[in-house]
Design an enzyme around this catalytic site. Structure first.
Site, PDB file in Angstrom:
ATOM      1  CG  PHE A 123      25.231  98.597  29.245  1.00  0.00           C
ATOM      2  CD1 PHE A 123      23.861  98.206  29.157  1.00  0.00           C
ATOM      3  CD2 PHE A 123      25.770  99.002  27.910  1.00  0.00           C
ATOM      4  CE1 PHE A 123      23.329  97.786  28.035  1.00  0.00           C
ATOM      5  CE2 PHE A 123      25.154  98.401  26.886  1.00  0.00           C
ATOM      6  CZ  PHE A 123      24.069  97.994  26.786  1.00  0.00           C
TER       7      PHE A 123
ATOM      8  NE  ARG B 203      28.002  93.668  26.544  1.00  0.00           N
ATOM      9  CZ  ARG B 203      27.053  94.689  26.325  1.00  0.00           C
ATOM     10  NH1 ARG B 203      26.877  95.261  27.318  1.00  0.00           N
ATOM     11  NH2 ARG B 203      26.814  94.993  25.202  1.00  0.00           N
TER      12      ARG B 203
ATOM     13  CE1 TYR C 191      10.231 109.391   2.103  1.00  0.00           C
ATOM     14  CE2 TYR C 191       8.934 107.616   1.233  1.00  0.00           C
ATOM     15  CZ  TYR C 191       9.438 108.453   2.145  1.00  0.00           C
ATOM     16  OH  TYR C 191       8.810 108.359   3.613  1.00  0.00           O
TER      17      TYR C 191
ATOM     18  CE  LYS D  95      26.805  94.680  16.342  1.00  0.00           C
ATOM     19  NZ  LYS D  95      25.736  94.089  17.130  1.00  0.00           N
TER      20      LYS D  95
ATOM     21  CG  ASP E 215      20.554  88.481  17.285  1.00  0.00           C
ATOM     22  OD1 ASP E 215      21.222  88.926  16.315  1.00  0.00           O
ATOM     23  OD2 ASP E 215      20.641  89.164  18.454  1.00  0.00           O
TER      24      ASP E 215
ATOM     25  CG  PHE F 224      22.401  91.166  22.636  1.00  0.00           C
ATOM     26  CD1 PHE F 224      23.783  91.241  22.837  1.00  0.00           C
ATOM     27  CD2 PHE F 224      22.076  92.339  22.077  1.00  0.00           C
ATOM     28  CE1 PHE F 224      24.525  92.397  22.496  1.00  0.00           C
ATOM     29  CE2 PHE F 224      22.666  93.687  21.577  1.00  0.00           C
ATOM     30  CZ  PHE F 224      24.152  93.571  21.986  1.00  0.00           C
ATOM     31  CB  THR F 225      21.845  94.811  26.217  1.00  0.00           C
ATOM     32  OG1 THR F 225      22.680  94.891  24.798  1.00  0.00           O
ATOM     33  CG2 THR F 225      23.076  94.487  27.119  1.00  0.00           C
TER      34      THR F 225
HETATM   35  C1  LIG Z   1      24.592  94.486  17.999  1.00  0.00           C
HETATM   36  C2  LIG Z   1      23.726  93.571  18.310  1.00  0.00           C
HETATM   37  C3  LIG Z   1      22.113  93.520  18.248  1.00  0.00           C
HETATM   38  C4  LIG Z   1      21.613  95.144  17.935  1.00  0.00           C
HETATM   39  O1  LIG Z   1      21.866  95.408  16.905  1.00  0.00           O
HETATM   40  P1  LIG Z   1      22.114  97.313  16.755  1.00  0.00           P
HETATM   41  O2  LIG Z   1      22.441  97.362  15.352  1.00  0.00           O
HETATM   42  O3  LIG Z   1      23.131  97.651  17.530  1.00  0.00           O
HETATM   43  O4  LIG Z   1      20.884  97.903  16.956  1.00  0.00           O
HETATM   44  C5  LIG Z   1      21.285  92.660  18.233  1.00  0.00           C
HETATM   45  N1  LIG Z   1      21.898  91.364  18.451  1.00  0.00           N
HETATM   46  C6  LIG Z   1      23.231  91.015  18.618  1.00  0.00           C
HETATM   47  C7  LIG Z   1      23.599  89.778  18.852  1.00  0.00           C
HETATM   48  C8  LIG Z   1      24.260  92.161  18.424  1.00  0.00           C
HETATM   49  O5  LIG Z   1      25.368  91.948  18.433  1.00  0.00           O
END
Ligand SMILES: *Cc1c(COP(=O)(O)O)cnc(C)c1O
Length: 463
Positions: free
Chosen positions: A454, A387, A77, A263, A220, A129-130
């Site tokens: 979306f 998109r 933990y 990613k 980011d 970004f969303t």
């Molecule tokens: C995927 C992504 C996010 C969000 O991350 P999650 O792991 O899906 O929550 C944020 N910024 C960018 C540029 C992304 O590609």
């Protein structure tokens, strides 16, 4: 020795050890599946999909080195050894001393938005970004797009369409005052612009500007290695630098960063926040306990953190990134042979079809990109995503649709998953939908969720 007239190809820097069968379905089956899913590719069952180019998020193939690491999960933990190994690699490769793991990227976005934003603040960024923008808005900020104009033009071949326009940034700062800017949010490559990178030169200028005005600069860094690759390929003076050197150089300009490990790091789940600011770190370390779990696991299993730590070591390997970018380029070149309108230059993680031009008989309110994505699925079982106007959502002030200039279908390549033959099948499908484009009718919303519509929105075919 290189022969004069023989092309030198690239190939995947791996061989296949485990396979996962996929199945071809009939058109009739796919028509039914699309209807049941409300013509939203996010609502399809993965079983009904043949080649899945929905996203590169968490859909990557891990290496044998990562899988072997999974067996070394220390599921304590508190104080798991995998946590310390991961922290060490974050320090070593991103150069950030402080680190908090999260279950994925948006959890880190949630925390940093809560920590840095006061109600009424502004967050300028290189296109939205969303999930990033939503967390900024939920924390009380207004997002302002300060990306260069070229990013909004799918035909512009600018090599760094992810750059920030300093004049736009300065205009905002002059208008609202530097103390109202929670931070500048910089991403690279910029997903919504078509996977377009920023240059080191632009980053340095943004840094100088924010330093002068005492504004924080956050990164980011979800796809930072892809951005580093583009800098190496396209920017003067970087040809001979390694990816780890360029990554470190990029990170040194930022106060902190957040990452979706799904990613670059080639894992199926994970994320983190890292910073050089001790105060922010202490707040995040405390907040993570509320939303994710103790600060030494942040919603992850020990084995997940081990796979992430090993993923960091692999993501900076030149051959790995080259294969990825070249695969996208190959797809783009094949599609170009059929004269399919696309965003240029080809991006880091995906090909973006220009649905506005492909279905130019539809108005934006007839949802051309949503329509095109569903038509491609029906044709071949290849799954992409919208998109465009659907992803852009509604303006929280006016309640109207936000109408982005770009109306795109994204075909995204999971890392180390598909081969060139899969890409050929996708290309042929897009080409055949393109040939029949004039007969395609648009879609309308029949169910619209409040947040990130979306993902769960449902549609019906227009008559
Ligand atoms: C995927 C992504 C996010 C969000 O991350 P999650 O792991 O899906 O929550 C944020 N910024 C960018 C540029 C992304 O590609």
């Amino acid at each position: 020795m290189a022969k004069k007239n023989i092309k030198k190809s690239w190939a995947e820097p791996f061989k296949i050890k485990v396979v996962e069968p996929i199945k071809v379905t009939t058109r009739e089956h796919r028509e039914k599946a699309a209807k049941v899913a409300g013509y939203n590719t996010f609502l399809l069952k993965s079983e009904d999909v043949y080649i899945d180019l929905l996203t590169d998020s968490g859909t990557n193939a891990m290496s044998d080195y990562q899988w072997a690491g999974m067996m070394l999960g220390d599921e304590a933990y508190a104080g798991s050894k995998n946590f310390y190994y991961l922290w060490n690699n974050v320090k070593k490769y991103y150069g950030m001393p402080y680190f908090v793991p999260t279950h994925q990227g948006r959890a880190a976005e949630h925390m940093i938005s809560k920590i840095l934003i006061k109600k009424g603040d502004y967050v300028p960024g290189n296109m939205y970004f969303t999930t990033t923008r939503l967390h900024q808005e939920l924390a009380g900020a207004t997002f302002v797009d300060v990306i260069i104009d070229e990013a909004h033009n799918p035909n512009d071949e600018h090599p760094f369409k992810g750059n920030i326009d300093l004049k736009k940034l300065d205009k905002l700062v002059k208008k609202v005052g530097a103390d109202k800017i929670a931070y500048v949010s910089m991403a690279g490559p910029v997903n919504m612009a078509g996977g377009q990178p920023f240059s080191m030169d632009n980053l340095e200028k943004v840094y100088e500007y924010t330093k002068k005005h005492k504004i924080k600069l956050w990164f980011d860094a979800t796809r930072a290695c892809e951005n580093a690759f583009f800098i190496k390929e396209r920017e003067k003076g970087y040809k001979d630098k390694t990816i780890p050197q360029i990554l470190k150089e990029m990170c040194k300009y930022f106060d902190g960063l957040w990452v979706s490990a799904k990613k670059d790091l080639m894992v199926n789940i994970g994320g983190f926040l890292a910073t050089r600011n001790k105060k922010v770190y202490e707040e995040a370390r405390n907040m993570v306990v509320v939303y994710e779990g103790l600060h030494t696991y942040g919603g992850l299993a020990g084995r997940d953190m081990e796979a992430m730590a090993r993923g960091i070591e692999e993501m900076v390997e030149y051959e790995n990134i080259r294969m990825r970018i070249k695969q996208v380029e190959y797809a783009g070149e094949q599609l170009a042979k059929y004269k399919i309108p696309m965003v240029k230059p080809f991006g880091g993680h995906a090909i973006f079809l220009d649905a506005k031009r492909i279905l130019n008989h539809l108005s934006q309110d007839e949802l051309p990109a949503q329509t095109l994505a569903s038509e491609i699925f029906i044709d071949s079982g290849v799954r992409g995503m919208e998109r465009g106007i659907v992803s852009a959502g509604r303006d929280p002030e006016t309640g109207d649709h936000r109408r982005p200039k770009l109306e795109l279908v994204r075909l995204t390549f999971p890392r180390r998953v598909y081969t060139q033959s899969h890409i050929d099948v996708m290309v042929e499908s897009v080409a055949s939908v393109y040939e029949d484009r004039k007969s395609i009718k648009g879609l309308k919303f029949v169910y619209e969720p409040k947040y990130l519509r979306f993902f769960q929105g449902r549609f019906e075919k227009l008559k």
